[in-house]
Design an enzyme around this catalytic site. Sequence first.
Site, PDB file in Angstrom:
ATOM      1  N   CYS A 179       0.832  -1.211   0.000  1.00 21.99           N
ATOM      2  CA  CYS A 179       0.000   0.000   0.000  1.00 21.99           C
ATOM      3  C   CYS A 179       0.863   1.256   0.000  1.00 21.99           C
ATOM      4  O   CYS A 179       0.548   2.243  -0.679  1.00 21.99           O
ATOM      5  CB  CYS A 179      -0.929   0.007   1.200  1.00 21.99           C
ATOM      6  SG  CYS A 179      -2.124  -1.345   1.219  1.00 21.99           S
ATOM      7  N   ARG A 206      -8.198  -5.116  -2.380  1.00 23.00           N
ATOM      8  CA  ARG A 206      -7.501  -4.078  -3.143  1.00 23.00           C
ATOM      9  C   ARG A 206      -8.339  -3.853  -4.403  1.00 23.00           C
ATOM     10  O   ARG A 206      -7.986  -4.249  -5.505  1.00 23.00           O
ATOM     11  CB  ARG A 206      -6.076  -4.523  -3.475  1.00 23.00           C
ATOM     12  CG  ARG A 206      -5.132  -3.374  -3.809  1.00 23.00           C
ATOM     13  CD  ARG A 206      -3.727  -3.869  -4.105  1.00 23.00           C
ATOM     14  NE  ARG A 206      -3.075  -4.494  -2.969  1.00 23.00           N
ATOM     15  CZ  ARG A 206      -2.508  -3.831  -1.961  1.00 23.00           C
ATOM     16  NH1 ARG A 206      -2.533  -2.518  -1.947  1.00 23.00           N
ATOM     17  NH2 ARG A 206      -1.936  -4.485  -0.974  1.00 23.00           N
TER      18      ARG A 206
END
Length: 220
Positions: free
Chosen positions: A59, A136
């Site tokens: 991330c 995601r």
Amino acid sequence: MNQPNPSAPTNAPPCAGLRIGDLAPDFEARSTIGPVRLSSFRGRWLILFSHPADFTPVCTTEFIALAREAAAFDARDCALMALSVDSLFSHFAWLRMIRDRFGVEVRFPILEDPTLVIGRAFGMVSAQDSDSATVRTTFFIDPKGVIRAMTCYPANLGRSIPEMLRIIDGLQAIDARGGLAPANWQPGEALLCPPTHDLDAVFKSEDAVGWFLRDSGDQG
């Protein structure tokens, strides 16, 4: 709505299983730039994407890359909006670390979704999940609020920022010029013509594929 905390989206039940062509559910939530309502972004393109957690390796690389390409999204009149279960103050601490360590400032809003209300409404997590560690997901939303494309990656694979830009470029080109974007299409390349629905035109075609597979010749 008086409170900036996440509220249940107004036009979809939890874990709605959204599809391309659906209107993105509206919501209001706290973010790193203040209270944000999804519908306030109508009139421009929007990429809404979730990330598993702050202070995680993949991330962090995504947010650094997105911040460095912020001008490219702005040039396409496309806003970015991120989402995770982490608290607003966790987001602040993470963004401060990114700025101090990597020299980039993340200025697009990052929403907090501690109760998973938004994530479940968009189908990012199921009703049985207690966290979003495996999520995601990316939604590409057009100026009318319609979901035009979606991608979903596992937690251990980062997104391709060039592909996110290519998707926006392709959708905008299709809207502006008509036609179809072929495999590996890039801006400046020709789009394909939609196939004919007329049998006589099929028989009159100069070759066996010309009636359904030919480019428009438009290099715009």
